[in-house]
Enzyme design. Structure first.
Site, PDB file in Angstrom:
ATOM      1  N   SER A  30       0.807  -1.227   0.000  1.00  0.00           N
ATOM      2  CA  SER A  30       0.000   0.000   0.000  1.00  0.00           C
ATOM      3  C   SER A  30       0.840   1.277   0.000  1.00  0.00           C
ATOM      4  CB  SER A  30      -0.952  -0.050   1.192  1.00  0.00           C
ATOM      5  OG  SER A  30      -1.785   1.064   1.222  1.00  0.00           O
ATOM      6  N   ASP A  79      -2.928   6.264  -3.040  1.00  0.00           N
ATOM      7  CA  ASP A  79      -1.821   5.613  -2.337  1.00  0.00           C
ATOM      8  C   ASP A  79      -1.292   4.504  -3.267  1.00  0.00           C
ATOM      9  OD1 ASP A  79      -3.987   3.875  -2.069  1.00  0.00           O
ATOM     10  OD2 ASP A  79      -3.230   3.059  -0.179  1.00  0.00           O
ATOM     11  N   ASP A 132      -1.630   1.295  -3.686  1.00  0.00           N
ATOM     12  CA  ASP A 132      -2.487   0.260  -4.286  1.00  0.00           C
ATOM     13  C   ASP A 132      -3.848   0.806  -4.687  1.00  0.00           C
ATOM     14  OD1 ASP A 132      -3.159   0.562  -1.606  1.00  0.00           O
ATOM     15  OD2 ASP A 132      -3.885  -1.490  -1.407  1.00  0.00           O
ATOM     16  N   ASP A 169      -6.402   2.032  -3.218  1.00  0.00           N
ATOM     17  CA  ASP A 169      -7.676   1.832  -2.505  1.00  0.00           C
ATOM     18  C   ASP A 169      -8.073   3.110  -1.765  1.00  0.00           C
ATOM     19  OD1 ASP A 169      -5.748   1.608  -0.523  1.00  0.00           O
ATOM     20  OD2 ASP A 169      -6.671  -0.103   0.481  1.00  0.00           O
TER      21      ASP A 169
END
Ligand code: MG
Length: 450
Positions: A97, A236, A238, A240
């Site tokens: 992440s 960010d 990833d 999400d």
């Protein structure tokens, strides 16, 4: 039994802490946990170690008789989508992440597309600590299938958001990470003129750090202003989570991103329910009031919000970090859909993003912390309750002290030997005062009990 899973799956420095051997064991353990073998979707971000870890995980899973549905390099919400779309029994996302590029992480997902709950992670840890994985005979070793999950995901997003009616220039900053494969092209297809910043995939994240904090978004703010764009969007690592920058170069916090998206997404719904945590701004209460709905506050963390949604009801979930969960879409934070919804809202409103933001009350926050040994934390919490007798108290997670003009959250960290003190009020001075009061009481309790 060693605890492998932290707040967001297994995390560590690639090839040092998070090794191919550990990934193989995690794959074998997941394969054993899924009693009737089954299909497992694996996705990964563009960190330098992600493909290596995918191969090791795959070996563990197929050796346990599972079939692997390999979705390749995708943002996290696309993996969650793929689990349901390809009717898988579980999923694995390889990403760290927002962590620096030398880190990587492995997170497990269930058949509904939600992250594993703590109890399921404990089962995996138990299998690994006992080396109790199953290996199938040679004739039952599983297969690997490469699939394209991004195309059906994009098609599904495009079916839920409308094409915009006016031209919007949007600067998209993906931190050279996984969001680069989805958000720029999606927003272009919705009708935006996209200026991409840090959208070339590079596992060293040379453009900026993967956490979309205001200090990491200076280049985005400058680019938005210099190019005369209507909006800046940052993910960010990833994708999400989404943070935005207004046309004036101001970075809007995750609370406000969540509030704006909730306002837009829930408009017209009957008594909508917004699920968030005790650490999120009161601006969500204002949004709920505007919509004739209500706010439910859970303990801190995405799994707590998902858990509430599973047990109860809810229309949208989110946190102060810019992660928004659309419960009728996926049980997973989706920064890409969040970006698309914001663009849809902005286009439909005919307003500027700063004007939309100004329709919401402004709050000021103060975040502080103090060292506190883990063993003292429960006693300190008890002692704090006595010191705030007479106030409206919420004990959902730590102690939330609600006053007429703000609130104060005193909460022990789950991962570090510290106590956090978080205050919010309608003006900056009052927020500081509340935080000062919280810190004074916290220090006094810790001193007395030490
Ligand atoms: Mg993330």
């Amino acid at each position: 039994m060693p605890k492998l899973f932290g707040t967001f799956g297994v995390r560590g420095i690639s090839n040092l802490e998070l090794t191919p051997k550990l990934a193989l064991q995690l794959g074998s353990a997941l394969g054993t946990h899924l009693k009737n073998r089954g299909r497992v979707a694996i996705g990964y971000d563009n960190r330098t170690s992600s493909e290596m870890l995918e191969q090791a995980l795959t070996a563990g899973l197929v050796g346990g008789g599972c079939d692997v549905i390999s979705v390749g390099l995708v943002p996290t919400p696309v993996l969650s989508f793929a689990i349901k779309h390809f009717r898988c029994d579980a999923g694995v996302m390889i990403t760290a992440s927002h962590n620096p590029p030398d880190f990587n992480g492995i997170k497990f997902w269930d058949s509904s597309g939600a992250g594993f709950q703590r109890a399921e992670e404990r089962k995996i840890e138990r299998i690994i600590s006992k080396l109790a994985w199953r290996r199938v005979p040679w004739g039952r070793v599983g297969g690997t299938h490469q699939v394209d999950a991004l195309t059906p995901y994009m098609r599904a997003v495009l079916a839920t958001v409308s094409k915009i009616g006016r031209e919007l220039k949007v600067v998209v900053d993906c931190a050279n990470a996984a969001g680069s494969v989805a958000t720029p092209s999606l927003l272009t297809r919705i009708g935006c003129k996209v200026v991409s910043l840090n959208c070339q995939l590079d596992g060293a994240f040379p453009g900026r750090l993967a956490e979309p904090s205001p200090e990491n978004l200076k280049e985005l703010a400058q680019t938005v202003m210099a190019s005369g764009a209507n909006l800046g969007i940052a993910h960010d690592g990833d994708a999400d989570r989404t943070i935005i920058v207004s046309e004036t170069g101001e970075v809007l916090t995750g609370d406000r991103v969540f509030a704006l998206v909730a306002l837009h997404h829930l408009r017209g719904r009957k008594r909508p329910k917004i699920v968030t945590t005790v650490a999120t701004s009161s601006v969500l209460d204002d949004v709920a009031e505007k919509l004739g709905g209500e706010v439910v506050r859970t303990r801190v963390g995405e799994p707590e919000i998902i858990e509430y949604f599973r047990k109860g009801r809810g229309d949208i979930g989110g946190e102060e970090n810019g992660g928004v969960i659309f419960f009728d879409w996926l049980p997973c934070r989706d920064g890409i859909l969040t970006a698309a919804k914001l663009v849809e809202m902005l286009a439909g409103s005919g307003m500027k993003i700063s004007e939309l933001d100004a329709t919401l009350p402004r709050y000021y926050q103060s975040k502080q912390k103090v060292g506190c040994p883990d063993e003292l934390k429960p006693k300190v919490l008890k002692a704090l309750e006595k010191r705030f007798v007479g106030y409206r108290l919420d004990r959902t997670d730590g102690l939330r002290v609600v006053t007429d003009d703000g609130w104060l959250l005193l909460r022990p960290s789950g991962t570090e030997p510290i106590f956090r003190c978080f205050a919010e009020a309608r003006d900056a001075k009052r927020a500081e005062e509340l935080a000062k009061l919280g810190m004074r009481e916290l220090r006094a309790c810790i001193r007395k009990l030490s």
